[in-house]
Structure formats: structure tokens, C-alpha cells
Design a protein around this motif. Structure first.
Motif, PDB file in Angstrom:
ATOM      1  N   GLY A 127      -3.277  71.980   4.465  1.00 52.80           N
ATOM      2  CA  GLY A 127      -2.223  71.910   5.469  1.00 52.80           C
ATOM      3  C   GLY A 127      -2.533  70.941   6.586  1.00 52.80           C
ATOM      4  N   TYR A 128      -1.586  70.835   7.493  1.00 49.28           N
ATOM      5  CA  TYR A 128      -1.688  69.909   8.611  1.00 49.28           C
ATOM      6  C   TYR A 128      -2.236  70.630   9.840  1.00 49.28           C
ATOM      7  N   ASP A 129      -2.956  69.900  10.653  1.00 48.08           N
ATOM      8  CA  ASP A 129      -3.434  70.407  11.926  1.00 48.08           C
ATOM      9  C   ASP A 129      -2.493  69.853  12.998  1.00 48.08           C
ATOM     10  N   TRP A 130      -1.965  70.703  13.822  1.00 44.13           N
ATOM     11  CA  TRP A 130      -0.954  70.290  14.810  1.00 44.13           C
ATOM     12  C   TRP A 130      -1.505  69.275  15.812  1.00 44.13           C
ATOM     13  N   ARG A 131      -2.801  69.252  15.997  1.00 40.84           N
ATOM     14  CA  ARG A 131      -3.395  68.291  16.932  1.00 40.84           C
ATOM     15  C   ARG A 131      -3.410  66.871  16.380  1.00 40.84           C
TER      16      ARG A 131
ATOM     17  N   ASP B 205       3.718  63.624   3.958  1.00 37.50           N
ATOM     18  CA  ASP B 205       3.579  63.302   5.377  1.00 37.50           C
ATOM     19  C   ASP B 205       4.928  62.918   5.974  1.00 37.50           C
ATOM     20  N   LEU B 206       5.663  62.080   5.266  1.00 35.55           N
ATOM     21  CA  LEU B 206       6.974  61.656   5.750  1.00 35.55           C
ATOM     22  C   LEU B 206       7.944  62.831   5.817  1.00 35.55           C
TER      23      LEU B 206
ATOM     24  N   LEU C 126      -0.864  61.250  12.461  1.00 31.97           N
ATOM     25  CA  LEU C 126      -0.074  61.287  11.230  1.00 31.97           C
ATOM     26  C   LEU C 126       1.165  60.417  11.359  1.00 31.97           C
ATOM     27  N   LEU C 127       1.802  60.447  12.503  1.00 29.14           N
ATOM     28  CA  LEU C 127       2.983  59.620  12.735  1.00 29.14           C
ATOM     29  C   LEU C 127       2.640  58.132  12.642  1.00 29.14           C
TER      30      LEU C 127
END
Length: 79
Positions: free
Chosen positions: A59-63, A7-8, A68-69
Motif C-alpha cells: 500500500g501507499y504511505d500518506w506521507r 499510482d495514477l 508519488l505525484l
């Protein structure tokens, strides 16, 4: 917590893209080749793609990047 926090790394890779844009504009204004911008785009792209491909669950979802931040910052915030 993993030894290698995907994530980082994903978030750091995303930070490279605005920095690359600034380096590109600076190189354009000075009429020189944008080496720094090119390196930042390549490194940022590699890190983001690697994090996407190795993320558990596909994977990550852009929304969900704002969430996540916040979650990643909360993990590293001193208590």
C-alpha cells in the motif's frame, strides 16, 4: 510501465474528494440532494481502496503522496 497504472488511479481517486466537497456545497446551496457528491465520494473511495489493496509492497504511505505525484507526472510528461 503497467497497462493499469495504480499510482495514477490512486491520485485520480484522491482528486475526486475535493470535487465531491464542491459538489456537496453546491447542492446544499441549491437545496437539492447531493447526487454528484455522493457518486464522486463512492468512485474516489473505491479507486483509492483498490489501489491501496493491490499496490505491490502493501500500500501507499500518506506521507509520500507529494513524491508519488511528482514521480507519476514525470512518467507521463512528454520528453
Amino acid at each position: 510501465m503497467d497497462m493499469l497504472d495504480r499510482d495514477l488511479l490512486f491520485l485520480v481517486g484522491l482528486v475526486f474528494f475535493p470535487l465531491a466537497f464542491v459538489a456537496l456545497v453546491s447542492a446544499w446551496a441549491d437545496r437539492r440532494f447531493p447526487w454528484a457528491a455522493l457518486i464522486l465520494v463512492v468512485l474516489g473511495g473505491l479507486v483509492v481502496v483498490w489501489a491501496q489493496l493491490t499496490h505491490p509492497g502493501g500500500g501507499y504511505d500518506w506521507r509520500t503522496i507529494p513524491d508519488l505525484l511528482i514521480e507519476t507526472a514525470a512518467r507521463y510528461w512528454p520528453r
